[in-house]
Design a protein around this motif. Sequence first.
Motif, PDB file in Angstrom:
ATOM      1  N   ARG A   1       6.620  -2.082   6.844  1.00 54.52           N
ATOM      2  CA  ARG A   1       5.379  -2.354   7.571  1.00 54.52           C
ATOM      3  C   ARG A   1       5.681  -2.640   9.035  1.00 54.52           C
ATOM      4  O   ARG A   1       4.906  -3.263   9.722  1.00 54.52           O
ATOM      5  CB  ARG A   1       4.639  -3.521   6.899  1.00 54.52           C
TER       6      ARG A   1
ATOM      7  N   CYS B   1       3.002  -1.489  11.363  1.00 53.54           N
ATOM      8  CA  CYS B   1       1.635  -1.936  11.064  1.00 53.54           C
ATOM      9  C   CYS B   1       1.054  -2.768  12.196  1.00 53.54           C
ATOM     10  O   CYS B   1       1.741  -3.603  12.772  1.00 53.54           O
ATOM     11  CB  CYS B   1       1.618  -2.742   9.771  1.00 53.54           C
ATOM     12  N   PRO B   2      -0.226  -2.538  12.521  1.00 55.83           N
ATOM     13  CA  PRO B   2      -0.851  -3.346  13.562  1.00 55.83           C
ATOM     14  C   PRO B   2      -1.067  -4.780  13.085  1.00 55.83           C
ATOM     15  O   PRO B   2      -1.215  -5.024  11.889  1.00 55.83           O
ATOM     16  CB  PRO B   2      -2.188  -2.635  13.787  1.00 55.83           C
TER      17      PRO B   2
ATOM     18  N   HIS C   1      -3.768   4.877  11.447  1.00 53.73           N
ATOM     19  CA  HIS C   1      -2.796   4.106  10.687  1.00 53.73           C
ATOM     20  C   HIS C   1      -3.438   3.516   9.428  1.00 53.73           C
ATOM     21  O   HIS C   1      -2.915   3.658   8.335  1.00 53.73           O
ATOM     22  CB  HIS C   1      -2.187   2.996  11.539  1.00 53.73           C
TER      23      HIS C   1
ATOM     24  N   CYS D   1      -2.348   3.739   5.432  1.00 56.50           N
ATOM     25  CA  CYS D   1      -1.501   2.633   4.989  1.00 56.50           C
ATOM     26  C   CYS D   1      -2.337   1.765   4.048  1.00 56.50           C
ATOM     27  O   CYS D   1      -3.302   1.141   4.466  1.00 56.50           O
ATOM     28  CB  CYS D   1      -1.039   1.841   6.204  1.00 56.50           C
TER      29      CYS D   1
ATOM     30  N   CYS E   1      -2.556  -1.984   5.087  1.00 62.31           N
ATOM     31  CA  CYS E   1      -3.450  -2.262   6.210  1.00 62.31           C
ATOM     32  C   CYS E   1      -4.912  -2.028   5.824  1.00 62.31           C
ATOM     33  O   CYS E   1      -5.795  -2.737   6.274  1.00 62.31           O
ATOM     34  CB  CYS E   1      -3.085  -1.411   7.417  1.00 62.31           C
TER      35      CYS E   1
END
Length: 232
Positions: free
Chosen positions: A26, A29-30, A54, A58, A61
């Motif tokens: 991850r 990941c944001p 994204h 994902c 997420c």
Amino acid sequence: MAMTIDPDRFEALCRAQVGFQKPTSRRECPSPKRMVRLLTSRCSAREGSKLIDHISLCSDCAGEFGFLTEALRSERILVGDIENWLGSSQGAESRRPYSLRYSWGLASLLAAFFIVGFLVLRLVVLRSPERYRAAPEARVALLEPVEQKVSRQSLVFRWHPVQGVEHYVVEVFDETLSPVWKSLPLLETRIVPPDQLARGLVPQKSYFWLVSAYFPGGDKWMSPLEEFTLKD
Ligand SMILES: [Zn+2]
């Protein structure tokens, strides 16, 4: 915020869906903070579109995003702004500032609904079973590079041969899944990319590649999308 769909990118995403079901890490990941910015329309269209890309690929997420959407909807927008709106209908004097605040809340709410709707649509389209009756990863299997760091000099794309194939085509995408390079039709199951491509790739950045196998009858099989990074 304006959200547009680039057809090339969308196609790449559609093709990529199998390879992306479970993220291996991850790292990319944001943060939840960035997702909140997205939900409250406080990020640019470009950043928003990257985040959506994204999140739609994902599962971790997507879960977080769903949770945040719920939380924001119940706490900030519904409670806060509807209270403001109710207040605004009580007196002419207070109407102006309240309705201004309400319109921002409404905009956020609409943006959130739009984004969630868009996301759901994407997930439904991407995971539609008719489009992927057979798992493509069982069809064209990629050998290298597969989730690997490779040196620029030794970059070579290799995959397992498929019976009865007329030719193969290799495609490379950058980390936003924008197309970077497409090979000519290939008869062999390996290709050393042209210098021009190898020189254009940025070290330590993620790239993705896939192989399409074309059959004489016009059928086409595809590999999953695999990630690679140049170390130098
Ligand atoms: Zn993620």
